[in-house]
Write a protein that holds these residues in place. Sequence first.
Motif, PDB file in Angstrom:
ATOM      1  N   GLY A 129     -11.624   6.982  -5.267  1.00  0.00           N
ATOM      2  CA  GLY A 129     -12.041   5.824  -4.872  1.00  0.00           C
ATOM      3  C   GLY A 129     -11.267   4.661  -5.131  1.00  0.00           C
ATOM      4  O   GLY A 129     -11.943   3.161  -4.054  1.00  0.00           O
ATOM      5  N   GLY A 130     -10.137   4.213  -5.418  1.00  0.00           N
ATOM      6  CA  GLY A 130      -9.348   3.469  -5.699  1.00  0.00           C
ATOM      7  C   GLY A 130      -8.454   2.860  -4.523  1.00  0.00           C
ATOM      8  O   GLY A 130      -8.266   2.355  -3.689  1.00  0.00           O
ATOM      9  N   GLY A 131      -7.911   4.435  -3.888  1.00  0.00           N
ATOM     10  CA  GLY A 131      -7.413   4.154  -2.061  1.00  0.00           C
ATOM     11  C   GLY A 131      -8.087   4.373  -1.265  1.00  0.00           C
ATOM     12  O   GLY A 131      -8.026   3.209  -0.392  1.00  0.00           O
ATOM     13  N   ILE A 132      -9.620   4.942  -1.119  1.00  0.00           N
ATOM     14  CA  ILE A 132     -11.120   4.200  -0.331  1.00  0.00           C
ATOM     15  C   ILE A 132     -10.635   2.888  -0.190  1.00  0.00           C
ATOM     16  O   ILE A 132     -10.717   1.982   1.057  1.00  0.00           O
ATOM     17  N   ALA A 133     -10.959   2.355  -1.562  1.00  0.00           N
ATOM     18  CA  ALA A 133     -11.544   0.860  -1.674  1.00  0.00           C
ATOM     19  C   ALA A 133     -10.251  -0.131  -1.134  1.00  0.00           C
ATOM     20  O   ALA A 133     -10.006  -0.925  -0.075  1.00  0.00           O
ATOM     21  N   THR A 134      -8.814   0.551  -1.687  1.00  0.00           N
ATOM     22  CA  THR A 134      -7.970  -0.383  -0.698  1.00  0.00           C
ATOM     23  C   THR A 134      -7.622  -0.264   0.599  1.00  0.00           C
ATOM     24  O   THR A 134      -7.398  -1.338   1.482  1.00  0.00           O
ATOM     25  N   LEU A 135      -7.565   1.195   1.389  1.00  0.00           N
ATOM     26  CA  LEU A 135      -8.062   0.960   2.850  1.00  0.00           C
ATOM     27  C   LEU A 135      -9.333   0.533   2.657  1.00  0.00           C
ATOM     28  O   LEU A 135      -8.597  -0.448   4.012  1.00  0.00           O
ATOM     29  N   LYS A 144     -13.198 -10.135  -0.703  1.00  0.00           N
ATOM     30  CA  LYS A 144     -12.216 -10.811  -1.204  1.00  0.00           C
ATOM     31  C   LYS A 144     -11.443 -10.522  -2.375  1.00  0.00           C
ATOM     32  O   LYS A 144     -10.569 -11.417  -2.762  1.00  0.00           O
ATOM     33  N   LYS A 145     -11.634  -9.126  -3.379  1.00  0.00           N
ATOM     34  CA  LYS A 145     -11.103  -8.819  -4.570  1.00  0.00           C
ATOM     35  C   LYS A 145     -10.273  -7.623  -4.808  1.00  0.00           C
ATOM     36  O   LYS A 145     -12.399  -6.788  -4.512  1.00  0.00           O
ATOM     37  N   LEU A 146      -9.796  -6.857  -5.183  1.00  0.00           N
ATOM     38  CA  LEU A 146      -9.377  -5.278  -5.503  1.00  0.00           C
ATOM     39  C   LEU A 146      -9.172  -5.214  -6.258  1.00  0.00           C
ATOM     40  O   LEU A 146      -8.233  -5.692  -6.859  1.00  0.00           O
ATOM     41  N   VAL A 147      -9.844  -4.531  -7.207  1.00  0.00           N
ATOM     42  CA  VAL A 147      -9.903  -3.311  -8.622  1.00  0.00           C
ATOM     43  C   VAL A 147      -9.561  -2.279  -7.857  1.00  0.00           C
ATOM     44  O   VAL A 147     -10.554  -1.244  -7.571  1.00  0.00           O
ATOM     45  N   THR A 148      -8.230  -1.165  -8.911  1.00  0.00           N
ATOM     46  CA  THR A 148      -8.225  -0.212  -8.881  1.00  0.00           C
ATOM     47  C   THR A 148      -8.224   0.902  -9.771  1.00  0.00           C
ATOM     48  O   THR A 148      -7.845  -0.177 -10.388  1.00  0.00           O
ATOM     49  N   TRP A 149      -9.126   1.555 -10.293  1.00  0.00           N
ATOM     50  CA  TRP A 149      -8.620   1.767 -11.533  1.00  0.00           C
ATOM     51  C   TRP A 149      -8.203   3.220 -11.385  1.00  0.00           C
ATOM     52  O   TRP A 149      -8.848   4.864 -11.068  1.00  0.00           O
ATOM     53  N   ALA A 150      -7.627   3.690 -11.794  1.00  0.00           N
ATOM     54  CA  ALA A 150      -6.566   5.097 -11.954  1.00  0.00           C
ATOM     55  C   ALA A 150      -6.684   5.326 -10.400  1.00  0.00           C
ATOM     56  O   ALA A 150      -7.019   6.109 -10.069  1.00  0.00           O
ATOM     57  N   GLY A 151      -5.829   3.880  -9.312  1.00  0.00           N
ATOM     58  CA  GLY A 151      -6.704   4.295  -7.716  1.00  0.00           C
ATOM     59  C   GLY A 151      -4.768   5.654  -7.540  1.00  0.00           C
ATOM     60  O   GLY A 151      -3.596   5.487  -7.787  1.00  0.00           O
TER      61      GLY A 151
END
Length: 294
Positions: A129-135, A144-151
Amino acid sequence: MKDYKNIIIPGPNKLPITCDVFLNTNAERLPVIIYAHGFNGFKDWGNADLFAAKFAQSGFVFVKFNFSYNGTTPEKPEEFADVDAFGKNNYTKQLADLLTVTNWVCDKDNLHSEAMDTSRIYLIGHSMGGGIATLFAAEDARIKKLVTWAGINECKTPWGSWPPERIQEWEQTGVQYYTNTRTNQQMPLYYQLYLDFQQNQKRLDIKKAIQKLYIPVLICHGSYDLSVPVEVAYELKEWQPLAELFVVDSNHVFDRRHPYILNYLPEAMEQVLEKTIHFFRITDSVASYIHRQS
């Protein structure tokens, strides 16, 4: 604080999206956090209601959802009751789901719209989900902001470590199986997952996505993560030098598990929560200050 569980949103690919909304019952519009779960997870994994409530109590509207093809169903949102759907999941379907949820958040007909400040939509993604959120953050200016948890840092879950012979067998048979060690289910992975990646490599390039971001980014990771090694977090940081990196002494799920029956979170998860909340708040304060000075 109120929570609205298992809201059904029509999905873009036939199956519905099930989501939860946690918010404070006041008239003020608040920033919205959308949370994307990982490959073998779901919105309620590890009693995620605990951290959802904490975000709501900290001044955010928190939205978490099940990807439409993650294998759960609206009737059984915490069970892999539809393993065929799990096998048909892929990265572009998940991007379409995240777009659908974001559009729903911004829809004035959304019953919770009066509580949501849609000029401040933030993403948190765990693992895949961290990768999907980044993409998605690189594609949609509403984020406006992004946080990855163990992405993750590449869209090759779970076949990234497979030998060529297994990939060839996958193509020939059309399916490989992934063992869910928690439920002991044999989860099918149809070859379409690999084809989806091959056909959309440019769009699914996490390195290029994070490099093009001009929004605040926080990368959180466990120091002894065996599923996504901590070196991945350092690589993401290298690709996006302006990102903030936070490493905590923990595993891939920050010491949670499922089922998680306690009414408090592990210390590692609490540290990640506090860091994430502080990150969202402080970057809000900086943006507000810059706006006043301009």
